[in-house]
Design an enzyme around this catalytic site. Structure first.
Site, short mmCIF file in Angstrom:
data_model
loop_
_atom_site.label_atom_id
_atom_site.label_comp_id
_atom_site.label_asym_id
_atom_site.label_seq_id
_atom_site.Cartn_x
_atom_site.Cartn_y
_atom_site.Cartn_z
N GLU B 53 0.81 -1.22 0.00
CA GLU B 53 0.00 0.00 0.00
C GLU B 53 0.85 1.27 0.00
OE1 GLU B 53 -0.57 -2.58 2.01
OE2 GLU B 53 -2.68 -3.16 1.84
N PHE B 115 -11.62 -6.70 13.84
CA PHE B 115 -10.55 -7.18 12.98
C PHE B 115 -10.21 -6.11 11.93
CE2 PHE B 115 -9.24 -9.47 9.05
CZ PHE B 115 -8.00 -9.88 9.50
N GLN B 116 -8.95 -5.79 11.78
CA GLN B 116 -8.46 -4.77 10.85
C GLN B 116 -9.12 -3.41 11.08
OE1 GLN B 116 -8.43 -6.49 6.83
NE2 GLN B 116 -6.38 -7.29 7.26
N LYS B 165 -17.47 -0.22 5.69
CA LYS B 165 -17.92 -1.22 4.72
C LYS B 165 -19.43 -1.16 4.52
CE LYS B 165 -17.17 -5.95 3.28
NZ LYS B 165 -16.53 -7.24 3.58
N MET B 477 24.50 8.75 3.19
CA MET B 477 24.40 10.08 3.79
C MET B 477 24.67 10.00 5.29
SD MET B 477 24.16 13.21 3.12
CE MET B 477 23.24 13.84 1.72
#
Lengths: 155, 566
Positions: B53, B115-116, B165, B477
């Site tokens: 993602e 969940f999630q 949802k 760096m």
């Protein structure tokens, strides 16, 4: 030079808007001394009154950053404000209530309730006077003190 | 139900159609499945399935930076969203217009640690321009339209929409606003005419003015106007990292990049100027160095669309709030009339001498490839024909210093947040947005491994990004800072443990090259361009090369480290 400022913010009255404001203060390290919020009657907006402190530069940034938030309609930072704050306290019934009442009166207040073992008093006045009131109240052994935070309106 | 009634999920794809979205980068998951079902049924736009993602958002970001359009990404709830946060923050810091839509658990389950489930709007609030949690499907069309409007207007930025949802299955009228008008959000477009006039007067009176060119020029598409203004006034200019390409690399008035790794002439110009004409920069600490010493002899004109940028860090004498393009349109005719370019000849001469005194330089070698040479060589081969993305670190600074930029949107780089792992997915988005040009990602051996899984995306969608890895077996760096400031205590910066980048590329279906000489580099680059598949060119470069000049963090711009001898 750090100075105390009262900023009024008119915001759309929507989900999460208060978090946006307080989150902004937290994220940028600005100070909130008091914060009050309530809907503006007959509108979709709420009014927040924030007492903060900072240098002139910081105050300017606070105002600009508040403006940048999408649901913020208006930011009012005025030196000509009428400010009021309210305080409530519980005083044991053993104290001399006549003296307590006289003190309250001097600060636009009153005894508002008497229960089994304590009296509830209130006062509403300028924030500085409210601080004085609280100091004066000490000798009556207040059990609990609740301050409301400041509300303000432009002259 | 009327015939314009539809589910929330369908509204999302219909809104994409209304907004003219050509491509969405994303990754499906439980909470956003209904939206993906509609994508399947209504293929209005191309969907690119990245392999992470974070990469989806960076790809949308690269697409937005290269094309100037709004980039779009879809992710699911919970980890899908948290993976996307680095992408949001990257876009936020650089003012890139994105709309990122995440799934969320159903409204009835919000707050139950489902969940999630994660408080997505709580997390995205400080790293987006604005965000929404959709609580009612009836509000969704308006929210979608507002999101695009807010992302692209004013000072652009990412907008996040979190859709539970159950909202994606509920139905309502799809009444998509033709025009968005928000009472609480009205960016100032026109600059104040009096202020503009005063600014022109200040320029005309100045003896040592400098244009300080910032990223706002790119966002407002006003590079042409800036070029005209610079040419007509003959006032020297410096560019920030985000403004690279505003002026052509060979413009005699361009002193180069300013700041920590800016040129000597650019930094001295800032330090000695009596007037800074700041066009859309934000006085970042990597540019200003020690603030109390920054441009201390100068008055400052600052033009910016974001009032909070003006006066945030330095005192500004001539603030002008507005869209740079509009302000420049008003300013140009006044400047032409009032300003005599001959006035600044003595100043230009001083700066020319600074340029001659300490030009950008490195010692080339026949034994080992120098990273600066690689960038210059890329420039010789690709100048004006390629978009250059970078990751973050030494290679990024060498690119900014040595690549011959010819136009805006040619350099795609994470400036504000400095996100390692940005370059490769961004370059994928760039290639999608500008398919006719070569998309190169200049990267390091540290950064490239942070989103290496995108090899699969590049192969699947035939987006042949050429990754040039300046491989010094170091987190370069940080190693450089350890060399300069930590007595060479190389704490956790040795990256000698490495994959075989050739095999790695090949295993995904791309091509890989390991390059140790100039000839090999030329051949590899040519071959990669010709093959037209995603490539990793693993260029073995001098391990201990440093990015110079350097203004040590917190130091004054005029105190540059010009060379470092062991």
């Amino acid at each position: 030079m750090v100075e105390r400022r009262v900023i009024s913010v008119i915001v759309l009255n929507e989900h999460g808007v208060l978090t946006r404001i307080t989150g902004l203060f937290a994220a940028r390290g600005y100070n909130i001394e008091t914060l009050t919020v309530a809907p503006i009657p007959g509108s979709d907006y709420s009014r927040l009154t924030i007492v903060t402190s900072g240098s002139a530069k910081v105050i300017e940034q606070i105002i600009k950053q508040l403006h940048k938030l999408i649901p913020v309609y208006k930011v009012i930072e005025h030196s000509e404000l009428v400010e009021k704050e309210m305080v409530m306290a519980k005083i044991p019934l053993e104290e001399r209530l006549a003296d307590v009442e006289a003190l309250c009166r001097a600060y636009n207040g009153n005894i508002v309730n008497i229960g089994q073992d304590s009296a509830i008093i209130m006062a509403a006045d300028e924030p500085k006077r409210i601080s004085n009131f609280i100091s004066a109240l000490k000798r009556f052994n207040p059990k609990e003190i609740v301050r409301s935070g400041v509300v303000a309106i432009e002259r | 139900m009327s015939k314009n009634s539809m589910t929330g999920a369908r509204m999302v794809v219909e809104a994409m159609k209304k907004e003219g979205v050509e491509v969405v980068f994303g990754y499906p998951g439980g909470a956003i499945m209904n939206v993906y079902d509609e994508i399947y049924k209504n293929p209005y736009f191309k969907h690119i399935l990245t392999r992470h993602e974070q990469a989806a958002v960076h790809a949308a970001d690269g697409y937005a930076r290269a094309t100037g359009k709004v980039g779009v990404a879809f992710v699911t709830s919970g980890p899908g969203f948290t993976n996307a946060v680095t992408g949001l923050a990257t876009a936020y810091m650089d003012s890139i217009p994105l709309v990122v839509i995440s799934g969320q658990v159903p409204i009835s389950m919000i707050g139950t640690d489902a969940f999630q489930e994660i408080d997505a709007v709580g997390i995205s609030r400080p790293c987006t321009k604005h965000n929404y949690l959709v609580k009612d499907v009836k509000e969704l069309p308006k929210i979608l339209a507002e999101a695009f409007y807010i992302a692209r207007s004013g000072r652009p930025g990412p907008v996040h929409i979190d859709i539970p949802k159950d909202v994606t299955v509920q139905e309502a009228e799809f009444d998509y606003p033709k025009k968005v008008k928000l009472e609480t959000y009205k960016p100032t477009i026109k600059g104040n005419a009096r202020q503009i006039k005063k600014a022109v007067e200040a320029i005309a009176e100045a003896k040592k003015p400098v244009f300080y060119l910032g990223g706002g020029i790119i966002h407002s598409n006003s590079a042409n106007l800036v070029r005209e203004l610079v040419a007509k006034t003959q006032i020297p200019a410096v560019e920030t990292l985000m403004a690279r390409g505003t002026l052509r690399y060979d413009d005699p008035l361009l002193l180069g990049m300013v700041g920590m790794h800016g040129t000597y002439a650019a930094n001295m110009a800032m330090s000695e100027a009596d007037l800074l004409i700041a066009l859309g920069p934000r006085f970042d600490d990597r540019v200003t160095g020690k603030l109390s010493e920054f441009a201390k002899y100068a008055e400052i004109i600052h033009i910016d669309i974001d009032p909070s940028s003006i006066g945030k860090l330095v005192k500004v004498h001539y603030p002008i709030v507005g869209d740079l393009k509009e302000v420049l349109k008003d300013l140009l005719p006044l400047a032409e009339k009032r300003i005599d370019p001959k006035r600044y000849e003595a100043w230009r001469e001083i700066l020319r001498r600074y340029q001659e005194l300490h030009p950008l330089k490195y010692e080339d070698s026949d034994e080992v490839l120098k990273p600066e040479w690689v960038i210059q060589r890329l420039g010789e081969k690709l100048k004006g024909k390629a978009r250059i993305s970078t990751d973050v670190g030494q290679h990024q600074m060498w690119t900014a210093q040595y690549y011959p930029f010819t136009r805006p949107r040619e350099l795609i780089t994470s400036g504000g947040l400095g996100t390692m792992g940005f370059g490769f997915p961004a370059a994928i988005g760039v290639k999608q947005g500008v398919p006719d040009e070569i998309s190169v990602n200049i990267t390091g051996d540290g950064s490239i491994l942070m989103n290496i899984q995108e090899l699969m995306t590049a192969v699947q969608y035939k987006l042949p990004v050429i990754n040039v890895i300046l491989n010094n077996n170091f987190l370069g760096m940080v190693r450089q800072w350890q060399t300069f400031f930590y007595d060479k205590r190389y704490s956790e910066t040795d990256l000698s443990m490495q994959p075989d980048f050739v095999k790695l590329a090949e295993s995904f279906g791309g091509v890989g090259y390991r390059v140790k000489t100039k000839e090999e580099f030329d051949k590899a680059l040519e071959d990669a361009i010709q093959k037209g598949v995603v490539a990793l060119i693993d260029v073995v470069v001098d391990r201990y090369e440093n990015v110079l000049p350097m203004v040590p963090a917190g130091g004054s711009l005029y105190n540059m480290l010009l060379e470092f001898k062991d």
